[in-house]
Every structure is written in C-alpha cells, then in structure tokens.
Motif scaffolding. Sequence first.
Motif, PDB file in Angstrom:
ATOM      1  N   LEU A 239       1.013  -1.140   0.033  1.00  0.00           N
ATOM      2  CA  LEU A 239       0.260   0.054   0.407  1.00  0.00           C
ATOM      3  C   LEU A 239       0.472   1.136   0.195  1.00  0.00           C
ATOM      4  CD1 LEU A 239      -2.297  -1.693   2.565  1.00  0.00           C
ATOM      5  CD2 LEU A 239      -2.881  -0.872   0.329  1.00  0.00           C
ATOM      6  N   GLY A 240       0.767   2.708  -0.406  1.00  0.00           N
ATOM      7  CA  GLY A 240       1.135   3.522  -0.748  1.00  0.00           C
ATOM      8  C   GLY A 240       0.595   4.460  -1.116  1.00  0.00           C
ATOM      9  N   PRO A 241       0.883   5.818  -1.105  1.00  0.00           N
ATOM     10  CA  PRO A 241       0.638   6.885  -2.120  1.00  0.00           C
ATOM     11  C   PRO A 241      -0.483   6.274  -3.155  1.00  0.00           C
ATOM     12  CG  PRO A 241       2.733   7.113  -1.915  1.00  0.00           C
ATOM     13  CD  PRO A 241       2.843   5.760  -1.522  1.00  0.00           C
ATOM     14  N   GLY A 242      -1.868   7.590  -2.372  1.00  0.00           N
ATOM     15  CA  GLY A 242      -2.832   7.226  -3.710  1.00  0.00           C
ATOM     16  C   GLY A 242      -3.894   6.355  -3.143  1.00  0.00           C
ATOM     17  N   TYR A 243      -3.528   5.544  -2.586  1.00  0.00           N
ATOM     18  CA  TYR A 243      -4.188   4.068  -1.973  1.00  0.00           C
ATOM     19  C   TYR A 243      -5.432   4.787  -0.942  1.00  0.00           C
ATOM     20  CZ  TYR A 243      -6.056   0.771   0.701  1.00  0.00           C
ATOM     21  OH  TYR A 243      -7.031  -0.110   1.802  1.00  0.00           O
ATOM     22  N   ASN A 244      -4.979   5.808   0.104  1.00  0.00           N
ATOM     23  CA  ASN A 244      -5.566   6.406   0.732  1.00  0.00           C
ATOM     24  C   ASN A 244      -4.954   7.357   1.372  1.00  0.00           C
ATOM     25  OD1 ASN A 244      -4.396   5.192   3.295  1.00  0.00           O
ATOM     26  ND2 ASN A 244      -5.913   3.787   3.026  1.00  0.00           N
ATOM     27  N   TYR A 245      -5.370   8.460   2.704  1.00  0.00           N
ATOM     28  CA  TYR A 245      -4.302   9.468   3.818  1.00  0.00           C
ATOM     29  C   TYR A 245      -3.491   9.090   3.535  1.00  0.00           C
ATOM     30  CZ  TYR A 245      -3.674  13.896   5.852  1.00  0.00           C
ATOM     31  OH  TYR A 245      -3.008  14.638   6.648  1.00  0.00           O
ATOM     32  N   ASP A 246      -3.859   7.432   5.140  1.00  0.00           N
ATOM     33  CA  ASP A 246      -3.112   7.320   5.987  1.00  0.00           C
ATOM     34  C   ASP A 246      -1.398   6.545   5.076  1.00  0.00           C
ATOM     35  OD1 ASP A 246      -5.214   7.419   7.390  1.00  0.00           O
ATOM     36  OD2 ASP A 246      -5.700   5.669   7.835  1.00  0.00           O
ATOM     37  N   HIS A 247      -1.604   6.066   3.549  1.00  0.00           N
ATOM     38  CA  HIS A 247      -0.086   6.022   3.318  1.00  0.00           C
ATOM     39  C   HIS A 247      -0.164   7.049   1.886  1.00  0.00           C
ATOM     40  CE1 HIS A 247      -2.398   1.557   4.682  1.00  0.00           C
ATOM     41  NE2 HIS A 247      -1.576   1.865   5.344  1.00  0.00           N
ATOM     42  N   ARG A 248      -0.343   8.371   2.813  1.00  0.00           N
ATOM     43  CA  ARG A 248       0.236   9.055   1.330  1.00  0.00           C
ATOM     44  C   ARG A 248       1.539   9.512   1.459  1.00  0.00           C
ATOM     45  NH1 ARG A 248      -1.138  11.407   6.049  1.00  0.00           N
ATOM     46  NH2 ARG A 248       0.495  12.929   7.170  1.00  0.00           N
ATOM     47  N   ASN A 249       2.513   9.185   2.453  1.00  0.00           N
ATOM     48  CA  ASN A 249       3.754   9.248   2.931  1.00  0.00           C
ATOM     49  C   ASN A 249       4.663   7.721   2.652  1.00  0.00           C
ATOM     50  OD1 ASN A 249       3.234   8.720   4.424  1.00  0.00           O
ATOM     51  ND2 ASN A 249       3.923  10.629   6.236  1.00  0.00           N
ATOM     52  N   HIS A 250       3.994   6.950   3.162  1.00  0.00           N
ATOM     53  CA  HIS A 250       5.194   5.646   2.776  1.00  0.00           C
ATOM     54  C   HIS A 250       4.733   4.283   1.952  1.00  0.00           C
ATOM     55  CE1 HIS A 250       1.839   5.267   6.076  1.00  0.00           C
ATOM     56  NE2 HIS A 250       2.867   3.801   5.949  1.00  0.00           N
ATOM     57  N   LYS A 256       1.093 -10.559   5.340  1.00  0.00           N
ATOM     58  CA  LYS A 256      -0.139 -11.449   6.044  1.00  0.00           C
ATOM     59  C   LYS A 256      -0.870 -12.628   5.554  1.00  0.00           C
ATOM     60  CE  LYS A 256      -4.742 -10.452   7.692  1.00  0.00           C
ATOM     61  NZ  LYS A 256      -6.222  -8.815   7.059  1.00  0.00           N
ATOM     62  N   ASN A 257      -1.467 -13.669   5.258  1.00  0.00           N
ATOM     63  CA  ASN A 257      -1.551 -14.228   4.481  1.00  0.00           C
ATOM     64  C   ASN A 257      -2.718 -14.340   4.353  1.00  0.00           C
ATOM     65  OD1 ASN A 257      -1.755 -17.395   4.488  1.00  0.00           O
ATOM     66  ND2 ASN A 257      -1.461 -18.608   5.911  1.00  0.00           N
ATOM     67  N   ARG A 258      -3.561 -14.587   3.587  1.00  0.00           N
ATOM     68  CA  ARG A 258      -4.670 -14.566   3.366  1.00  0.00           C
ATOM     69  C   ARG A 258      -5.342 -16.342   2.664  1.00  0.00           C
ATOM     70  NH1 ARG A 258      -2.539  -9.869   1.861  1.00  0.00           N
ATOM     71  NH2 ARG A 258      -3.654  -7.709   2.965  1.00  0.00           N
ATOM     72  N   LYS A 259      -6.280 -16.032   2.945  1.00  0.00           N
ATOM     73  CA  LYS A 259      -6.850 -17.584   2.203  1.00  0.00           C
ATOM     74  C   LYS A 259      -6.687 -17.353   0.103  1.00  0.00           C
ATOM     75  CE  LYS A 259     -10.693 -17.932   5.226  1.00  0.00           C
ATOM     76  NZ  LYS A 259     -12.336 -18.379   5.643  1.00  0.00           N
ATOM     77  N   ASN A 260      -6.741 -18.376  -0.026  1.00  0.00           N
ATOM     78  CA  ASN A 260      -6.247 -18.097  -1.715  1.00  0.00           C
ATOM     79  C   ASN A 260      -5.597 -17.608  -1.976  1.00  0.00           C
ATOM     80  OD1 ASN A 260      -9.000 -20.014  -1.813  1.00  0.00           O
ATOM     81  ND2 ASN A 260     -10.042 -18.290  -2.189  1.00  0.00           N
ATOM     82  N   GLY A 261      -4.629 -16.633  -1.655  1.00  0.00           N
ATOM     83  CA  GLY A 261      -2.813 -16.954  -1.968  1.00  0.00           C
ATOM     84  C   GLY A 261      -3.366 -15.052  -2.497  1.00  0.00           C
ATOM     85  N   TYR A 262      -4.791 -14.309  -2.023  1.00  0.00           N
ATOM     86  CA  TYR A 262      -4.680 -13.250  -2.440  1.00  0.00           C
ATOM     87  C   TYR A 262      -4.125 -12.118  -1.907  1.00  0.00           C
ATOM     88  CZ  TYR A 262      -7.418  -8.501  -2.185  1.00  0.00           C
ATOM     89  OH  TYR A 262      -7.746  -7.688  -3.105  1.00  0.00           O
ATOM     90  N   ARG A 263      -3.335 -11.187  -2.775  1.00  0.00           N
ATOM     91  CA  ARG A 263      -2.616 -10.197  -2.038  1.00  0.00           C
ATOM     92  C   ARG A 263      -3.269  -9.014  -2.291  1.00  0.00           C
ATOM     93  NH1 ARG A 263       3.674 -11.756  -3.256  1.00  0.00           N
ATOM     94  NH2 ARG A 263       2.798 -14.598  -3.205  1.00  0.00           N
ATOM     95  N   ALA A 264      -2.959  -8.188  -1.655  1.00  0.00           N
ATOM     96  CA  ALA A 264      -3.422  -6.402  -1.656  1.00  0.00           C
ATOM     97  C   ALA A 264      -2.696  -5.903  -2.124  1.00  0.00           C
ATOM     98  CB  ALA A 264      -3.679  -6.169  -0.571  1.00  0.00           C
ATOM     99  N   CYS A 265      -2.470  -5.447  -2.928  1.00  0.00           N
ATOM    100  CA  CYS A 265      -1.529  -4.021  -4.275  1.00  0.00           C
ATOM    101  C   CYS A 265      -2.602  -3.103  -4.648  1.00  0.00           C
ATOM    102  CB  CYS A 265      -0.597  -5.065  -4.981  1.00  0.00           C
ATOM    103  SG  CYS A 265       0.253  -6.187  -4.702  1.00  0.00           S
ATOM    104  N   ARG A 266      -2.047  -1.714  -4.308  1.00  0.00           N
ATOM    105  CA  ARG A 266      -2.461  -0.038  -4.229  1.00  0.00           C
ATOM    106  C   ARG A 266      -1.941   0.387  -3.679  1.00  0.00           C
ATOM    107  NH1 ARG A 266      -7.826  -2.413  -0.727  1.00  0.00           N
ATOM    108  NH2 ARG A 266      -8.138  -4.549  -1.674  1.00  0.00           N
TER     109      ARG A 266
END
Length: 266
Positions: A239-250, A256-266
């Motif tokens: 997660l990084g800038p452009g995803y939301n305000y909380d991640h605007r600067n890093h 994290k281990n998720r079901k079905n190997g899901y990845r969150a890349c935003r």
Amino acid sequence: MAGIFRAASVAVRQMRRARMIAGGLAIAAISACTTGSVLSLEPAVDVGSQTSAVPNYAGMQRLVPSNPYMTAAYPRMDEPMAPTEQMPASEVECRRDLKRLGVVYTDLAPIREGQCGIDYPVKISAIGGIGMKPAATLTCDMAATFAGWARNELVPSARWRYFSGVRTIRQGSSYSCRRIAGEGTLSEHGKGNALDVMSIELSNGKEIDVRKPGLFAFRTRGFLNTVRADGCQYFTTVLGPGYNYDHRNHFHFDIKNRKNGYRACR
C-alpha cells in the motif's frame, strides 16, 4: 553642587536600565532553549515533526499508520536472545537465508505484549551494503522477504533509473503493537510481519521520498511505480501514496497470510 547631584541621578538611572536590560536578555536566553514558557510550571515539550508523546508500552496502542514515525520515535528496550534459547528448524533455516542474502542482524528475546509479539524476532541493521535506518525489528520471514526484494528488485531498479546503487532505506515502522486505524483488527506490525518505507537514499546522495512526486517528476514517478509493482511479487500487501490518506507518505509492505493466496497491491 547641583551639577554633581544631576550627574549622580543620571548614573543611577543608567545602572537601573542596565540591570533591566540584563534581566531581559537572561529571560530571552532561557526562552530560546525551551518550547515551554518560563512563566509556566509545565515542562517543555519537543514539538518536532517526527516526535510525539511517549505512548503506553502495555496493551494495544491505537496509533495511526498515517504517521508511522510515531511508532519509531520512542525507544524500545531490546533484549538479546538467551544463549540457551532453542529455535525450531524453520527459524534456523530462515537465518541461513538471511546470511546468504548478506543481512546484518541480531537475534532478540521473544516479544510478548498481549495479542502482539514475535516468538523469534530479528533486528536488521543492513542488507549487504544497504543500511536500514533505524534498524528494523521483524520476524525472520519478513526480514528475508524484504531483503530478497531489496537485493533483487530495488537495487536493479535504482541502477536502471538513476545509474546508482542504494545506500540507505529509511523505515518509519517495523514491529509495533497496534490495531489497523478505524478497525479492531490487529495490524501486521503487531506481529512483526510489516515494514513501512519512507524514503530511499541512493549511493550518489539523492534522496527519493516515497510521497507522490510532482507532475513532471517522470523519473521518480517511474521508479516508485516499479517499486510498488515489483513489491507485489514478494509481499502479500503493498500500500502506498494514492491508496488513501493514511499511506500518503510511505509504502507499507507485509506478508499477511490470506485465503486463496489473495494479494492486496494498491
């Protein structure tokens, strides 16, 4: 005789004025050394942009990841791992991977804070010739994943874009006992499985801030886009800038281990 009295009176007034000026300068000097008021009983507080009030070490800390420096600013009393501590085979093998990747690390004693903690934490201070500032406390798996990404993706990308190696990775938060902002879910930081990257210093001295670059910063924009895309091949969350305000600067990276190997890349 009258002239003598006038001269004496003038001398007295000048001495009083000198004392008042000296007193004022003393007060100004004291005020310049503190952010508190010299007329107040309250102690001065450091109001620097990267500091905060020291949080409570016990229990869950409701810290907002939009300012990861808040979790890196206060000191943690690290204890080395006891010589008699026995690690599982998987942890031993993981440390072989760290050495193979050139990671400079220290084994720490188990960290246990309520729901948070790491059974076999490592504190990494460098990846080959790349310094980690400040040193990051992580699980061995996260440390190995991050080191592999840094050596195999980050360094080649820097050489391709800037014709330079990487000198320092500046991180804002590694292990930190806290929940995800606005949720009751334990953050991966509380498990030692997450790392926030604030900036990257190249060997040529250039500092690349992760914050969203300007409209015409084409090289920086391309580099950061590559960093994000390549990270998705190694981490399950980027997660990084452009995803939301909380991640605007890093950039936030975790495994994290998720079901079905899901990845969150935003």
